[in-house]
Design a protein around this motif. Structure first.
Motif, PDB file in Angstrom:
ATOM      1  N   LEU A  14      12.509  30.114  85.623  1.00 36.57           N
ATOM      2  CA  LEU A  14      12.226  29.929  84.199  1.00 36.57           C
ATOM      3  C   LEU A  14      11.137  28.891  83.972  1.00 36.57           C
ATOM      4  N   ASP A  15      10.204  29.216  83.110  1.00 39.85           N
ATOM      5  CA  ASP A  15       9.227  28.253  82.619  1.00 39.85           C
ATOM      6  C   ASP A  15       9.945  27.250  81.709  1.00 39.85           C
ATOM      7  N   THR A  19       9.390  28.159  76.650  1.00 33.93           N
ATOM      8  CA  THR A  19      10.369  29.153  77.109  1.00 33.93           C
ATOM      9  C   THR A  19      11.785  28.620  77.001  1.00 33.93           C
ATOM     10  N   THR A  20      12.042  27.489  77.609  1.00 27.93           N
ATOM     11  CA  THR A  20      13.353  26.840  77.506  1.00 27.93           C
ATOM     12  C   THR A  20      13.274  25.554  76.695  1.00 27.93           C
ATOM     13  N   ALA A 178      10.787  34.413  83.896  1.00 27.88           N
ATOM     14  CA  ALA A 178      10.667  34.429  82.433  1.00 27.88           C
ATOM     15  C   ALA A 178       9.749  33.307  81.979  1.00 27.88           C
ATOM     16  N   GLY A 179       8.876  33.627  81.015  1.00 29.37           N
ATOM     17  CA  GLY A 179       7.970  32.637  80.471  1.00 29.37           C
ATOM     18  C   GLY A 179       7.358  33.112  79.169  1.00 29.37           C
ATOM     19  N   ASP A 180       6.569  32.249  78.546  1.00 38.29           N
ATOM     20  CA  ASP A 180       6.014  32.554  77.224  1.00 38.29           C
ATOM     21  C   ASP A 180       4.524  32.847  77.245  1.00 38.29           C
ATOM     22  N   ASP A 184       2.429  33.177  83.033  1.00 39.56           N
ATOM     23  CA  ASP A 184       3.782  33.329  83.581  1.00 39.56           C
ATOM     24  C   ASP A 184       3.996  34.758  84.064  1.00 39.56           C
ATOM     25  N   GLY A 198       8.748  38.303  79.220  1.00 36.87           N
ATOM     26  CA  GLY A 198       8.026  37.432  78.317  1.00 36.87           C
ATOM     27  C   GLY A 198       8.899  37.094  77.123  1.00 36.87           C
ATOM     28  N   VAL A 199       8.809  35.857  76.646  1.00 39.20           N
ATOM     29  CA  VAL A 199       9.563  35.451  75.459  1.00 39.20           C
ATOM     30  C   VAL A 199       8.589  35.062  74.357  1.00 39.20           C
ATOM     31  N   SER A 220      13.701  35.564  72.622  1.00 36.65           N
ATOM     32  CA  SER A 220      13.851  34.227  73.196  1.00 36.65           C
ATOM     33  C   SER A 220      14.586  34.318  74.518  1.00 36.65           C
ATOM     34  N   VAL A 221      14.627  33.198  75.227  1.00 36.65           N
ATOM     35  CA  VAL A 221      15.324  33.151  76.507  1.00 36.65           C
ATOM     36  C   VAL A 221      16.826  33.371  76.340  1.00 36.65           C
TER      37      VAL A 221
END
Length: 237
Positions: A14-15, A19-20, A178-180, A184, A198-199, A220-221
């Motif tokens: 996870l980014d 992202t988070t 996972a990333g935005d 990513d 992608g988020v 979203s994540v």
């Protein structure tokens, strides 16, 4: 005869920012402070063009961005140091928070027996400042920045470093990334990850994420655990 590797997702990379972690535009604020210290006048055309480049390359290793912007290595290193300093000051000032549902998603992924790794395009000192501000040092077993892996995004090095260091999976298809940002997505695709999500809580929109290879685009994540479960159900014979 070698058997096929399971498509169960065992490792989730996870980014962080976008992202988070919600940073409220701190990257742009920190860049503006760093650029001003290097003589880039706020409000100038030069500033606007450089800021747009920073926006376009969100997710990429920051030192790589500054090398592209300032040309010679000395200026790039100075810009990067000033940026990290300014970002750290903003983080320490309380201007950062977990994105809604991020901690719960990570908790669920871990409860399901998956290994979760957090990655960033920032330097280690900045990553540690973010982790400290959020109380996240014990949230996951491994966190990675570009210097830990060799190269930052869009290269796959951090994803592959997570693969090697955790020994959580039998093959790269058991990895979810996972990333935005498009960077990513490129990193995930180039690593061979089975799921690249992608988020829409950060820098880049759905089109940019898909063009860079996203297999899933999520609001979203918080939606990631369900997306992984659906992926596994769809790929199980």
């Amino acid at each position: 005869m070698v058997s096929n590797v399971s498509t169960d997702i065992r490792l989730v990379v996870l980014d962080m920012a976008g992202t988070t972690v919600a940073d409220g535009g701190l990257v742009e604020q920190a860049f503006s402070k760093a650029a001003e210290r290097l003589g880039v006048e706020p409000g100038s055309q030069d500033h606007a063009e450089k800021l747009q480049y920073v926006r376009d390359t969100m997710g990429e290793s920051k030192i790589t961005v500054f090398r592209a912007l300032f040309g010679d290595e000395e200026k790039a290193q100075l810009a990067n140091a000033r940026f990290e300093e300014a970002y750290g000051e903003l983080v320490n000032g309380g201007k950062i928070a977990p994105l809604p549902g991020a901690e719960e998603a990570i908790g669920r992924l871990k409860a399901e027996g998956r290994t979760v790794v957090l990655t960033t395009g920032f330097a280690r000192a900045t990553q540690d400042a973010i982790l400290s501000a959020l109380g996240w040092h014990d949230l996951v077993g491994l966190t990675l920045c570009p210097a830990d892996a060799g190269r930052g995004r869009p290269y796959p090095d951090m994803v592959l470093a997570a693969f090697l260091r955790t020994a959580a999976v039998d093959g790269v298809r058991q990895i979810a990334v996972a990333g935005d940002t498009a960077y990513d997505m490129l990193s995930g695709v180039r690593s061979g990850a089975g799921l690249v999500a992608g988020v829409l809580t950060g820098a880049h929109d759905e089109q940019a994420l898909k063009e860079a290879g996203a297999t899933h685009v999520l609001a979203s994540v918080a939606e990631l655990p369900d997306a992984i479960a659906a992926f596994e159900n769809a790929t199980t014979p």
